[in-house]
Design an enzyme around this catalytic site. Structure first.
Site, PDB file in Angstrom:
ATOM      1  N   HIS A 352       0.733  -1.200  -0.068  1.00  0.00           N
ATOM      2  CA  HIS A 352       0.055   0.191   0.038  1.00  0.00           C
ATOM      3  C   HIS A 352       0.808   1.084   0.031  1.00  0.00           C
ATOM      4  O   HIS A 352       0.211   2.430  -0.111  1.00  0.00           O
ATOM      5  CB  HIS A 352      -0.943   0.218   1.216  1.00  0.00           C
ATOM      6  CG  HIS A 352      -2.025  -0.843   1.101  1.00  0.00           C
ATOM      7  ND1 HIS A 352      -3.220  -0.734   0.401  1.00  0.00           N
ATOM      8  CD2 HIS A 352      -2.526  -2.066   1.599  1.00  0.00           C
ATOM      9  CE1 HIS A 352      -4.227  -1.553   0.554  1.00  0.00           C
ATOM     10  NE2 HIS A 352      -3.628  -2.273   1.122  1.00  0.00           N
ATOM     11  N   LYS A 540      -8.834  13.637   5.007  1.00  0.00           N
ATOM     12  CA  LYS A 540      -8.086  12.508   4.879  1.00  0.00           C
ATOM     13  C   LYS A 540      -7.119  12.735   6.025  1.00  0.00           C
ATOM     14  O   LYS A 540      -6.771  13.586   6.644  1.00  0.00           O
ATOM     15  CB  LYS A 540      -7.218  12.422   3.467  1.00  0.00           C
ATOM     16  CG  LYS A 540      -6.584  13.758   3.396  1.00  0.00           C
ATOM     17  CD  LYS A 540      -5.869  13.481   1.619  1.00  0.00           C
ATOM     18  CE  LYS A 540      -6.698  13.567   0.794  1.00  0.00           C
ATOM     19  NZ  LYS A 540      -7.019  12.416  -0.255  1.00  0.00           N
ATOM     20  N   ARG A 541      -6.180  11.435   6.326  1.00  0.00           N
ATOM     21  CA  ARG A 541      -5.323  11.495   7.378  1.00  0.00           C
ATOM     22  C   ARG A 541      -4.220  12.587   6.820  1.00  0.00           C
ATOM     23  O   ARG A 541      -3.877  13.209   5.939  1.00  0.00           O
ATOM     24  CB  ARG A 541      -4.539  10.347   7.246  1.00  0.00           C
ATOM     25  CG  ARG A 541      -3.350   9.956   8.323  1.00  0.00           C
ATOM     26  CD  ARG A 541      -3.154   8.455   8.352  1.00  0.00           C
ATOM     27  NE  ARG A 541      -2.486   8.019   6.910  1.00  0.00           N
ATOM     28  CZ  ARG A 541      -1.449   8.165   6.604  1.00  0.00           C
ATOM     29  NH1 ARG A 541      -0.407   8.384   7.343  1.00  0.00           N
ATOM     30  NH2 ARG A 541      -1.024   7.598   5.539  1.00  0.00           N
ATOM     31  N   LYS A 546       0.522  14.380   1.815  1.00  0.00           N
ATOM     32  CA  LYS A 546      -1.173  14.705   1.556  1.00  0.00           C
ATOM     33  C   LYS A 546      -1.321  16.266   0.969  1.00  0.00           C
ATOM     34  O   LYS A 546      -2.139  16.654   0.691  1.00  0.00           O
ATOM     35  CB  LYS A 546      -1.932  14.188   2.371  1.00  0.00           C
ATOM     36  CG  LYS A 546      -1.893  12.556   2.361  1.00  0.00           C
ATOM     37  CD  LYS A 546      -2.848  11.972   3.382  1.00  0.00           C
ATOM     38  CE  LYS A 546      -2.644  10.298   3.518  1.00  0.00           C
ATOM     39  NZ  LYS A 546      -3.136   9.825   2.166  1.00  0.00           N
ATOM     40  N   THR A 648      -8.583   6.129  -2.073  1.00  0.00           N
ATOM     41  CA  THR A 648     -10.064   5.925  -2.355  1.00  0.00           C
ATOM     42  C   THR A 648     -10.970   7.140  -1.935  1.00  0.00           C
ATOM     43  O   THR A 648     -12.221   6.824  -2.530  1.00  0.00           O
ATOM     44  CB  THR A 648     -10.427   4.810  -1.221  1.00  0.00           C
ATOM     45  OG1 THR A 648     -10.266   5.004   0.046  1.00  0.00           O
ATOM     46  CG2 THR A 648      -9.681   3.161  -1.639  1.00  0.00           C
ATOM     47  N   LYS A 652     -14.633   8.211  -3.883  1.00  0.00           N
ATOM     48  CA  LYS A 652     -16.058   8.559  -3.356  1.00  0.00           C
ATOM     49  C   LYS A 652     -16.534   9.867  -3.638  1.00  0.00           C
ATOM     50  O   LYS A 652     -17.592  10.169  -3.989  1.00  0.00           O
ATOM     51  CB  LYS A 652     -15.933   8.609  -1.678  1.00  0.00           C
ATOM     52  CG  LYS A 652     -15.360   7.036  -1.334  1.00  0.00           C
ATOM     53  CD  LYS A 652     -14.708   7.227   0.299  1.00  0.00           C
ATOM     54  CE  LYS A 652     -14.316   5.778   0.762  1.00  0.00           C
ATOM     55  NZ  LYS A 652     -13.502   5.803   1.873  1.00  0.00           N
TER      56      LYS A 652
END
Length: 810
Positions: A352, A540-541, A546, A648, A652
């Protein structure tokens, strides 16, 4: 399940009295939740038992999906949807004076995960059951989740996430299925009948007790199992003396800590040790349990790969490999070669991440003491693997050292996972190519046949049908219901993307969802939100790659321009953030503080509040995501190219008609291929360009600051008292990360392109029909990202399984 509303109401009233001793007039929302949940579980229990019996009778091959995380969220609404009773129950409860939405709020989000890894696992379980595959989850029943996030004075504060405080309506404790897991001790070897036998003496035994949660397939009588293990002490010594009694209490406390909370802080030795304990506990209990089920088939263990598949989700469950070897050799009496053949044909592995810090390594001293027999097996695997490498690459010690499973006093779990599996898959096309060409290229050269791609997916049942029922109903009214079973048929919406009537309904539903989220924000912050503004969302985390930092720096720039240029005209914009930072991740927590500081400044400024607002929604969770995602206009997927394996959340948002602003990273690449880059807002460096900067060392962020006045202004605002800095040097760590430490994630390098993409969003949003068309096309092309497609590929290409049931009730 229920023939009509009157039948439901009658059964519900009867259960309310029999289970809680209350008449309807005295029932609370929480009472309704518990009674309704028990009714669904009991109903599903019949199919659950029948499914398990069918697996045994048909001798179906069964998949066991090992994951430290299963972020399943709340189950009430999802289970009602899957048993085709959602609308009937909603209407019936309304007639009884209850709101199903308020009843759903009584359920705690299951504290079984942190981010995308756990949410993916939950989507996979839903698809396995809904497609009729025999596939089960294996995890840990954490007493406490990661943490409950509170924002106090702009800072993240972690409180215990006591998600089990009111019990878990969906779980069934199975003490008859318990197994023992052993730690510590010493290994004794002796020869018997020409073979060495290994016995672990003086080990500490822990009892693993399973709690089973039914995983209900959509529209069919197929129920799989999520088995969650809880650690309990084994009472095997006399407690008749104080020393025995207090010693037992110490042992008991140590044991219970194994399943007490998700992801212990591993910055210290004791935390690392507890993490390793957790991982072996899950692996050993899960493997033993699966093999006990296999034993009922009364087949030779040579047939194990034909009837069982162990899948390890990231490196956390890698100890499945040596544990299976231990049982085959020490318990079943197999020789090494036979055991290794069975193991490698049974186990498969999903990678991952390309982040080196996320590829686990355990100190040899720790693993050899805690798990002496397991370490012996790992050592032997490594010895034989290195022997093979020596034959293939004679004299190339550097290569052998680089590939070895055990090296530099560490056990490399990713290497063990690759060597001990028959399949290694990435989770997006770009990610898999990076694995093959860069991160795992030497392993790909050794085992090219093992590497394959399985792009992630999401369950459209939860993330469209349940989270966005109005849009789901509009789609069904327009193209029929076949898309529910075949989500790829969402592409039938392409032909009506220009239809004015459909666009009007689609746009109206989006605004309704925005009003719902605006009401939530007002309830929790006291701030009024303009539902006609662009809802720009990044949830998100919290992690450097990110790039929530890029987002908030751009917000600072917009504010600066609004303040300095009275002619600057923008479509009103509401920026919404949600994220948790790991408790020990100081830098990420400073970014949360910065976001909240900016939000406070912007939201208090009356001169901009009609054009710009910023909100950080605390304690981001699955249930909160279900409110946020259907309301989003813009989805921020802005990771540094090459760093995000797949994502993911991007899928969504796409499925719910949000337009993506993003880099060509992870699954964004495949999304762009599906919907076209003219229906997204792509910007920034490519993965190859990022890699070239890393290789050359030619990136100079200070030069960018000097050349771009916008960037220079926001960077200086981090450390000089003013609108966004309450005291001198408040965000010095962030400032240093950008300049003194080289801007590792290229925030400043991509800033200009990011700002240009946002300008393009502003321009596009002004054309209501054009924007809505793009939104419709995103929904239309999202079907390929259903986890049903992903799981079908895993089933065919990796696990070798077929649906064992396929009768749809709907």
């Amino acid at each position: 399940m229920f023939d009509n509303k009157e039948t439901f109401k009658s059964i519900f009233r009867r259960n309310l009295v029999s289970k809680l001793g209350k008449p309807l007039a005295e029932a609370t929302q929480e009472d309704v939740y518990h009674v309704l949940g028990s009714m669904i579980r009991e109903y599903a229990g019949q199919d659950w038992a029948a499914s398990n019996q069918g697996f045994k009778q048909r001798q179906d091959k069964q998949v066991y999906y090992f994951s430290l995380e299963f972020l399943i969220g709340r189950l009430l609404g999802n289970n009602l949807l899957n048993v085709n009773e959602l609308e009937l129950v909603r209407d019936s409860l309304a007639e009884l004076g209850f709101s199903l939405e308020e009843v759903e709020e009584q359920e705690a989000d299951a504290g079984l995960g942190n981010g995308g890894l756990g949410r993916l696992a939950a989507c996979f379980l839903d698809s396995l059951a809904s497609l009729g595959y025999a596939g089960h989850g294996c995890g840990i029943r954490y007493k406490y989740g990661l943490f409950e996030q509170k924002i106090i004075n702009g800072n993240q504060v972690e409180l215990p996430d006591n998600w089990l405080e009111k019990g878990n309506e969906w779980e069934v404790r199975r003490p008859d299925k318990k197994v023992e897991v052993q730690f510590w001790g010493r290994v004794e070897a002796y020869e018997q009948d020409g073979h060495y036998q290994f016995v672990t003496k003086d080990a500490e035994s822990v009892v693993a007790v399973p709690y089973d949660v039914p995983v209900i397939g959509y529209g069919q009588p197929h129920v799989n199992t999520l088995r969650l293990w809880s650690a309990e002490p084994k009472r095997e010594t006399s407690l008749d003396t104080p020393s025995n009694y207090y010693g037992y209490l110490d042992y008991s406390r140590s044991v219970e800590s194994i399943s007490e909370f998700l992801y212990p802080d591993d910055s210290q030795y004791e935390g690392k040790l507890l993490r390793l304990k957790q991982q072996y506990f899950m692996c050993s209990a899960g493997v033993q349990s699966a093999l006990r089920t296999f034993n009922k088939l009364e087949l030779s263990y040579d047939r194990l790969p034909d009837k069982v598949a162990f899948h390890i989700n990231d490196t956390h469950p890698t100890l499945v490999i040596p544990e299976l070897m231990r049982i085959l050799i020490d318990v079943k009496g197999y020789g090494w070669d036979e055991a290794w053949d069975i193991t490698t044909r049974t186990v498969s592995y999903t990678n991952h991440t390309t982040l080196s810090e996320a590829l686990e390594k355990w100190p040899v001293a720790m693993i050899s003491k805690l798990l002496p027999r397991i370490y012996m097996i790992i050592e032997e695997i490594n010895k034989r693997f290195c022997g093979m490498l020596l034959e293939r690459y004679p004299g190339d010690q550097d290569r052998i050292q680089h590939l070895a499973i055990v090296a530099n006093d560490q056990v490399r779990m990713a290497h063990l996972a690759i060597v001990g599996s028959h399949s290694v898959n990435g989770v997006a096309a770009l990610h898999t190519e990076i694995l093959k060409e860069r991160e795992m290229a030497p392993f790909y050269a050794l085992y090219p046949e093992r590497f394959n791609n399985k792009t992630n997916g999401i369950t459209h049942r939860r993330w469209l049908m349940h989270a966005n029922p109005k849009l789901s109903n509009l789609i069904t009214d327009t193209i029929g219901s076949e898309w529910i079973r075949e989500p790829g048929r969402l592409n039938e919406l392409v032909g009506i993307a220009d239809d004015a009537s459909f666009q009007k309904q689609f746009h109206s539903i989006k605004r309704d969802n925005k009003e719902r989220l605006a009401a939530y924000i007002q309830d929790h912050t006291g701030k009024t939100v303009n539902p006609d503004s662009i809802f720009d969302v990044q949830v998100k985390r919290l992690h450097g790659y990110k790039r929530q930092l890029l987002n908030i720096l751009h917000v600072m720039h917009l504010y600066n321009r609004l303040k300095s240029d009275t002619s600057f005209d923008i479509v009103p914009r509401t920026f919404i953030f949600g994220a948790k930072a790991a408790p020990s991740y100081y830098f990420a927590k400073k970014i949360i503080k910065l976001i909240n500081t900016v939000a406070d400044t912007v939201n208090r400024d009356a001169t901009v509040k009609d054009r710009l607002q910023v909100f950080f929604l605390e304690n981001y969770s699955v249930s909160l995501a279900e409110k946020i995602i259907p309301a989003a206009d813009v989805s921020e997927q802005i990771s540094t190219a090459g760093k995000e394996a797949s994502g993911t959340g991007n899928m969504k948002f796409m499925m719910n008609g949000a337009l993506t602003i993003g880099t060509m990273d992870g699954a964004n690449v495949e999304m762009a291929e599906q919907v076209g880059q003219d229906n997204m807002f792509i910007f920034g460096l490519s993965a190859d360009e990022v890699l070239e900067y890393y290789r050359s060392g030619n990136y100079r962020p200070s030069e960018i600051v000097q050349q771009d006045e916008r960037i220079r202004e926001v960077v200086e605002q981090l450390v000089h008292p003013g609108a966004f800095c309450e005291r001198d040097g408040e965000f010095w760590d962030i400032y240093d990360s950008l300049l003194a430490h080289g801007d590792e994630y290229f925030v400043l390098r991509d800033f200009a392109a990011y700002a240009d993409a946002h300008a393009a969003i502003d321009s596009a949003y002004r054309d209501v029909s054009g924007w809505t068309r793009k939104a419709v096309l995103n929904t239309a092309q999202s079907g390929i990202f259903s986890s049903d497609r992903t799981i079908s590929e895993y089933a065919t290409d990796i696990w070798g399984i077929h649906p064992v049931s396929g009768h749809w009730k709907g």
